[in-house]
Structures are given as C-alpha cells and as structure tokens.
Design a protein around this motif. Structure first.
Motif, short mmCIF file in Angstrom:
data_model
loop_
_atom_site.label_atom_id
_atom_site.label_comp_id
_atom_site.label_asym_id
_atom_site.label_seq_id
_atom_site.Cartn_x
_atom_site.Cartn_y
_atom_site.Cartn_z
N MET A 87 0.84 -1.31 -0.01
CA MET A 87 -0.08 0.01 0.04
C MET A 87 0.76 1.21 -0.15
SD MET A 87 -2.47 1.12 2.82
CE MET A 87 -3.41 2.66 3.11
N ASN A 88 0.84 1.97 -1.00
CA ASN A 88 1.35 3.48 -1.45
C ASN A 88 0.63 4.40 -0.36
OD1 ASN A 88 2.87 5.66 -1.71
ND2 ASN A 88 3.15 4.81 -3.95
N LEU A 89 1.06 4.90 0.47
CA LEU A 89 0.29 5.93 1.25
C LEU A 89 -0.04 7.22 0.63
CD1 LEU A 89 1.64 5.56 5.06
CD2 LEU A 89 -0.25 4.65 3.94
N GLU A 90 0.90 7.53 -0.38
CA GLU A 90 0.68 8.95 -1.15
C GLU A 90 -0.21 8.76 -2.06
OE1 GLU A 90 4.08 7.51 -0.61
OE2 GLU A 90 4.15 8.76 1.15
N VAL A 129 -0.54 3.94 10.70
CA VAL A 129 -1.20 4.70 9.65
C VAL A 129 -2.47 5.40 10.06
CG1 VAL A 129 -1.92 4.66 7.45
CG2 VAL A 129 -0.25 3.10 8.12
N HIS A 130 -2.31 6.68 9.78
CA HIS A 130 -3.65 7.67 10.35
C HIS A 130 -4.60 7.88 9.19
CE1 HIS A 130 -1.47 8.22 14.11
NE2 HIS A 130 -0.30 8.32 13.48
N GLU A 131 -5.99 7.59 9.44
CA GLU A 131 -6.90 8.03 8.42
C GLU A 131 -6.80 9.55 8.34
OE1 GLU A 131 -10.71 5.49 8.23
OE2 GLU A 131 -9.99 5.64 10.49
N GLY A 135 -10.40 8.68 1.73
CA GLY A 135 -9.44 7.50 1.31
C GLY A 135 -7.87 8.18 1.42
N LYS A 136 -7.61 8.99 1.97
CA LYS A 136 -6.35 9.52 2.22
C LYS A 136 -5.64 9.01 3.50
CE LYS A 136 -6.35 13.06 -1.22
NZ LYS A 136 -6.37 12.09 -2.39
N TRP A 137 -4.47 8.53 3.64
CA TRP A 137 -3.88 8.08 4.72
C TRP A 137 -2.40 8.75 4.93
CZ3 TRP A 137 -6.36 4.25 7.35
CH2 TRP A 137 -7.14 3.57 6.76
#
Length: 179
Positions: A87-90, A129-131, A135-137
């Motif tokens: 999973m790529n957070l960007e 990881v923070h919501e 859909g952004k992390w």
C-alpha cells in the motif's frame, strides 16, 4: 372370536362402576387418617464450576490444551491490521484490505511484529497509519524490530483497550525500512 352380525354393531358395554366402600354413603367427604408423605427432596444443585478471571474472553471460553486451560490476559486492544503489503500511502484512494484483531495490551511491540509475520530482520517493523478522510492516509510512527520501542508493551505505546472505542482506532501495517 366370532360374533353374530346383530351383536357386532352394538356399542361397547359401559365400564364397571367405580368401587365405593360401604361407608362412603355416610361420609360424603374423604377422611384421611395419615398425612401424605412429604415430597421427595429436590436434588442439591451441583456446585458451579469455578472459573478464574480470564477463563473467557468476549463470552467465549478459553481453549484447553491436553486438559490445561489457557487464561486470557486482563486487558486487550483491537488493532486494525492492513493486509495490503504494498500500500502506497501517497497514492492510496480507497480503504485497503484489513482485519481487526484482538491483542493483549501486555504484548511487546516486538512480539506483535513477530506474530504478524514480518521477516526476522531488523529493517522490518510496524508503521502506524492515520486516516485522513476521503481515502487518504498518512504515515505515523515506525517501530522496527530490535529498536528500543519494540521492547515496550502495547499499553506503554498507548495502544490500550480504549482504542477503537472511545479513542481513535490503531491502523498498522508491516513496514520495510529503506536501505
């Protein structure tokens, strides 16, 4: 037995009258000379099996291994484990594949990393990881195997039983440090 046809169609005879003792006409009520026997005693309730605290969790009994019962720790926390390894957070725009899991708060972060299946390598660990919404992390703290933070318990990191209920949930993913 053979019955002639005229007797075969007759109704059955009435039952014989109930026997009445000869003195019943003088005593219209029933005289009881002895009291009835007492009812049999009810069986004593079997004593409830004593269960120590920690013998069940969320209403489920603890497992038993060859007659040895496991006792659950007192406090647990729910951690949301992200299963998408890459999973790529960007660029993430959707909710990743994840599972909620229950862990004892006395578990060390190093043990948690091991239980989640990270390779036994100091460059692997956990990333919180923070919501951010929509859909952004965003990346949070990273704890690598062998670090000082990996020796702390989940409770010491503040991943306690309140997380996911009265406090924000904890989202974690296996992390590989670069380099």
């Amino acid at each position: 037995m053979f019955l002639p046809p005229q007797q075969a169609s007759l109704p059955p005879p009435p039952p014989p009258p109930m026997y009445s003792p000869p003195y019943a006409q003088h005593f219209p009520f029933h005289v009881q000379l002895f009291p009835p026997p007492p009812p049999p005693p009810s069986p004593a309730p079997s004593p409830a099996k004593w269960s120590p605290p920690g013998a069940s969790l969320l209403g489920q009994p603890a497992p038993s291994f060859d007659g040895v019962e496991y006792l659950y720790p007192k406090d647990h926390t729910v951690l949301h484990i992200i299963l998408d390894k890459y999973m790529n957070l960007e660029t993430a725009t959707r909710l990743p594949k994840w599972e909620p899991r229950l862990f004892p708060t006395g578990l060390t972060v190093g043990e948690l990393i091991e239980r989640l299946g990270a390779p036994d390598d100091p460059k692997y660990g956990l990333m919180e990881v923070h919501e951010q919404g929509d859909g952004k992390w965003a990346a949070g703290q990273v704890i690598l195997q062998g670090s000082d933070s990996a020796t702390k318990t989940l409770r010491e990191i503040r991943w306690t039983e309140t997380r996911g209920f009265s406090a924000k949930p904890v989202w974690l993913k296996i992390h590989e440090a670069e380099g």
